[in-house]
Design an enzyme around this catalytic site. Structure first.
Site, PDB file in Angstrom:
ATOM      1  N   LEU A  96       0.851  -1.193   0.000  1.00  0.00           N
ATOM      2  CA  LEU A  96       0.000   0.000   0.000  1.00  0.00           C
ATOM      3  C   LEU A  96       0.889   1.247   0.000  1.00  0.00           C
ATOM      4  CD1 LEU A  96      -2.614  -1.241   2.629  1.00  0.00           C
ATOM      5  CD2 LEU A  96      -2.997  -0.969   0.164  1.00  0.00           C
ATOM      6  N   HIS A 112       3.225 -10.779   9.487  1.00  0.00           N
ATOM      7  CA  HIS A 112       4.356 -11.139   8.628  1.00  0.00           C
ATOM      8  C   HIS A 112       5.014 -12.412   9.168  1.00  0.00           C
ATOM      9  CE1 HIS A 112       7.491 -10.382   5.718  1.00  0.00           C
ATOM     10  NE2 HIS A 112       8.375 -10.669   6.654  1.00  0.00           N
ATOM     11  N   GLU A 145       4.769   3.569   5.710  1.00  0.00           N
ATOM     12  CA  GLU A 145       5.091   3.640   4.275  1.00  0.00           C
ATOM     13  C   GLU A 145       6.305   2.790   3.896  1.00  0.00           C
ATOM     14  OE1 GLU A 145       4.946   6.136   6.395  1.00  0.00           O
ATOM     15  OE2 GLU A 145       7.097   6.498   6.640  1.00  0.00           O
TER      16      GLU A 145
HETATM   17  C1  GAR Z   1       0.875 -15.778   5.899  1.00  0.00           C
HETATM   18  O1  GAR Z   1       1.972 -16.560   6.272  1.00  0.00           O
HETATM   19  C2  GAR Z   1       1.183 -14.307   6.085  1.00  0.00           C
HETATM   20  O2  GAR Z   1       1.972 -14.034   7.200  1.00  0.00           O
HETATM   21  C3  GAR Z   1       1.940 -14.015   4.823  1.00  0.00           C
HETATM   22  O3  GAR Z   1       1.251 -14.717   3.820  1.00  0.00           O
HETATM   23  C4  GAR Z   1       0.632 -15.862   4.399  1.00  0.00           C
HETATM   24  C5  GAR Z   1      -0.832 -15.816   4.060  1.00  0.00           C
HETATM   25  O4  GAR Z   1      -1.494 -16.970   4.499  1.00  0.00           O
HETATM   26  N1  GAR Z   1       1.984 -12.625   4.561  1.00  0.00           N
HETATM   27  C6  GAR Z   1       3.003 -12.033   3.945  1.00  0.00           C
HETATM   28  O5  GAR Z   1       3.981 -12.623   3.569  1.00  0.00           O
HETATM   29  C7  GAR Z   1       2.825 -10.549   3.757  1.00  0.00           C
HETATM   30  N2  GAR Z   1       4.031  -9.972   3.294  1.00  0.00           N
HETATM   31  P1  GAR Z   1      -3.058 -17.009   4.613  1.00  0.00           P
HETATM   32  O6  GAR Z   1      -3.614 -16.469   3.291  1.00  0.00           O
HETATM   33  O7  GAR Z   1      -3.391 -18.453   4.810  1.00  0.00           O
HETATM   34  O8  GAR Z   1      -3.469 -16.148   5.774  1.00  0.00           O
END
Ligand code: GAR
Length: 192
Positions: A96, A112, A145
């Site tokens: 974003l 994360h 940001e």
């Molecule tokens: C999760 O592990 C989350 O922490 C990660 O994507 C996965 C989504 O799983 N997010 C990132 O990497 C954001 N940068 P989900 O769709 O089963 O919740």
């Protein structure tokens, strides 16, 4: 923030599987939960997570991400229309803009899959294993940001075993994610 019902009107942004969305829906259904999920938005038409939103009859929408500006403008309109006062990113794989964050002017949280500030960005599990780290984990933080750099609200670690594959580690970290996201929301909203 909308406080009349005692619950914050919350939008969840997803891009895929939606297991964190599922855990947040489960939390939101609790009598004492501090959030009401009023909107689920996906930038991916085929996101499995949209099925959970449908199953629980939560207003949900796919917004095509042709470019960031168009996506964010449509999103802002929807957020306003639904009186959203908190956004939770849950596996939302787009960044974003600072301008969006300023215009929304309300808190945005993200989960994360690493022990931030380690391993911002993608492929966190692989990087942790390659670096022979003893621990990995998950972090909930406020979105600013700069990518994966906002104030940390809650973090929990898990041991990396020599036998752990990327898939294995992902599973272990996900389990932690589902536990800490609701906890972090409570911590954040009660100190906000
Ligand atoms: C999760 O592990 C989350 O922490 C990660 O994507 C996965 C989504 O799983 N997010 C990132 O990497 C954001 N940068 P989900 O769709 O089963 O919740």
């Amino acid at each position: 923030m909308e406080k009349s019902s005692g619950k914050r009107n919350t939008a969840i942004l997803i891009s895929g599987r939606g297991s964190n969305l599922k855990s947040l829906i489960k939390y939101s259904k609790k009598k004492k939960s501090l959030i009401k999920i009023v909107l689920v938005v996906s930038n991916n038409f085929n996101a499995k997570g949209l099925n959970y939103a449908n199953k629980y009859k939560i207003n949900n929408i796919f917004i095509k991400y042709s470019n960031r500006k168009i996506f964010e403008n449509r999103l802002l309109k929807l957020l306003k229309k639904n009186n959203v006062d908190l956004i939770c990113l849950a596996g939302f794989m787009k960044i974003l803009s600072g301008s969006f964050i300023k215009k929304f002017y309300r808190p945005i949280l993200n989960i994360h899959p690493s022990l931030l500030p380690k391993y911002k960005g993608l492929n966190t599990h692989n990087r942790a294993i390659q670096n022979k780290d003893k621990y990995s984990g998950a972090t909930v933080h406020i979105v600013n940001e700069k990518l994966d750099s906002g104030k940390i609200i809650l973090q929990e670690k898990v041991k990396i075993l020599k036998s752990d594959s990327v898939r294995n580690l992902e599973k272990k970290v996900l389990k932690i994610e589902h536990k800490i996201y609701p906890k972090a929301i409570i911590r954040f909203l009660t100190s906000y």
